[in-house]
Enzyme design. Structure first.
Site, mmCIF file in Angstrom:
data_model
loop_
_atom_site.group_PDB
_atom_site.id
_atom_site.type_symbol
_atom_site.label_atom_id
_atom_site.label_comp_id
_atom_site.label_asym_id
_atom_site.label_seq_id
_atom_site.Cartn_x
_atom_site.Cartn_y
_atom_site.Cartn_z
ATOM 1 N N THR A 9 0.759 -1.228 -0.068
ATOM 2 C CA THR A 9 -0.166 -0.031 0.045
ATOM 3 C C THR A 9 0.849 1.359 0.057
ATOM 4 O OG1 THR A 9 -0.201 -0.152 2.421
ATOM 5 C CG2 THR A 9 -1.865 -1.178 1.049
ATOM 6 N N ASP A 29 3.229 2.040 13.858
ATOM 7 C CA ASP A 29 4.614 2.282 13.660
ATOM 8 C C ASP A 29 4.560 3.763 13.956
ATOM 9 O OD1 ASP A 29 7.403 2.103 13.491
ATOM 10 O OD2 ASP A 29 7.432 1.434 11.493
ATOM 11 N N GLU A 86 4.567 -0.823 18.618
ATOM 12 C CA GLU A 86 3.542 -2.080 19.003
ATOM 13 C C GLU A 86 3.814 -2.387 20.322
ATOM 14 O OE1 GLU A 86 3.713 -3.356 14.099
ATOM 15 O OE2 GLU A 86 5.076 -4.025 15.643
ATOM 16 N N THR A 91 12.187 -4.908 17.668
ATOM 17 C CA THR A 91 12.910 -4.922 16.058
ATOM 18 C C THR A 91 13.604 -3.434 15.935
ATOM 19 O OG1 THR A 91 10.938 -4.296 15.034
ATOM 20 C CG2 THR A 91 11.687 -6.882 15.139
ATOM 21 N N ASP A 122 8.440 -8.249 8.330
ATOM 22 C CA ASP A 122 8.186 -9.568 7.836
ATOM 23 C C ASP A 122 9.488 -10.752 7.488
ATOM 24 O OD1 ASP A 122 5.408 -8.520 7.738
ATOM 25 O OD2 ASP A 122 5.908 -7.775 5.748
#
Length: 366
Positions: free
Chosen positions: A101, A172, A207, A240, A289
């Site tokens: 997107t 995010d 998150e 991450t 991912d």
């Protein structure tokens, strides 16, 4: 071995097998043989033995996340590195889009919970539901997420050692402010149902803060957030990326990890690590991912050494990102900003770095 199968034609040969070379008065060139119906047999031992061969061991992953026709996000980002590293990967696409997107235009479909159940019923009918890992990522629908949790619970009854790796894709930070890019009603589902089932979670800073219900501005606060997430269920928590202060300066992101484990003596300990990652002047899609998939692979190889698993994961990702931005700038041309298509991750081209990453970013124990 069958000589007929391994004979090669002489140059200019017509295909006629001709007389048997064993009865001719002069040596004959090898000739092709006609089709034959005899059965080949292989030796019972040695490199060609297959009759007594045992099944090859396999480690199978069920990956449930997004799919794009063009580019590398979701399952497109996860499947290739897992397969390169030796895993069998079965894919369920929570959405199927033409592209991610971040492009100007995109089209596609979203899978419903009923459609997911239909796919799962097909697997059950064929007795194809034995998995070692489940990996989940982006989804936008609460009923779909509920159905995924039902399936994981059923798979775990079949294999109690199943490991669930969850990338809780919700949002995010942008210019310092957090924003959700999934419906807000997914947050309680993640907190109450998903995270408690997970063994490994890979949130970004925003998150992690959403799930823990508290902010993290220092390393001490980040450890407290990870402890809250541990208390919810997962033994391994890796944040991450974060904008925590780095001793190396403002051009670095910080990755933090925490793993609870039981020692040989039976005591419970927690390993915590920290990594400083150079920032790249570009916005990539699919890196989260890719991170989750490679962390799954390397924690499988190093189940009790989070430091090594994270070093291999982050180093491989950094190789891919560096290669991607260099190629994107070359495609865009001098002075031009790369577009979304040019910034698609160079995953396939980075196969060697995925298989055997050179450790270029080291973790420190905290």
């Amino acid at each position: 071995l069958c000589r007929a199968c391994f004979a090669v034609p002489a140059e200019g040969d017509s295909g006629d097998p001709g007389p048997d070379p064993g009865h001719s008065s002069a040596p004959a060139a090898p000739r092709p043989r006609p089709a034959h119906s005899h059965i080949h047999t292989l030796p019972a031992s040695g490199p060609l033995a297959v009759a007594t061969m045992l099944p090859e061991p396999e480690c199978r992953v069920l990956s449930i996340q997004s799919h794009v026709v063009r580019g590398f996000v979701g399952n497109k980002s996860a499947a290739f590195p897992l397969q390169v590293l030796g895993f069998e990967v079965d894919l369920v696409n929570s959405v199927q889009f033409s592209n991610h997107t971040g492009y100007e235009y995109w089209k596609g479909q979203t899978m419903t919970a009923a459609e997911l159940q239909t796919l799962y019923e097909g697997l059950k009918l064929n007795d194809c539901t034995r998995y070692d890992y489940v990996l989940t990522g982006y989804t936008r629908d609460t009923s779909f997420l509920d159905k995924v949790m039902e399936i994981i619970q059923e798979l775990r009854r079949q294999n109690p050692k199943l490991v669930y790796v969850c990338d809780p894709v919700m949002g995010d930070k942008r210019n310092g402010d957090g924003y959700m890019y999934v419906p807000e009603n997914l947050l309680p589902v993640y907190k109450e149902k998903v995270v408690p089932l997970a063994d490994i979670i890979t949130p970004n800073q925003y998150e992690a803060e959403l799930l823990a219900g508290r902010k993290m501005n220092t390393e001490k606060e980040a450890i407290e957030v990870m402890d809250v997430l541990h208390a919810m269920g997962p033994d391994t928590v890796v944040i991450t990326s974060s904008d925590l202060p780095s001793a190396l300066g403002d051009d670095y992101l910080v990755t933090l990890g925490s793993q609870r484990k039981v020692t040989a003596g039976g005591s419970r300990v927690t390993e915590r690590i920290r990594m400083e990652i150079p920032k790249v002047d570009a916005v990539f899609v699919g890196t989260g991912d890719l991170f989750a998939a490679m962390l799954l692979a390397w924690t499988h190889q190093h189940p009790n050494n989070l430091k090594i698993a994270c070093e291999k994961t982050v180093s491989a990702l950094q190789h891919i990102v560096t290669r991607t931005i260099a190629n994107a700038k070359a495609m865009a041309g001098l002075g031009n900003k790369p577009n979304a298509a040019q910034l698609e991750l160079r995953v396939v081209q980075s196969k060697r770095q995925i298989e055997n990453p050179e450790i270029i970013i080291h973790a420190t124990t905290i």
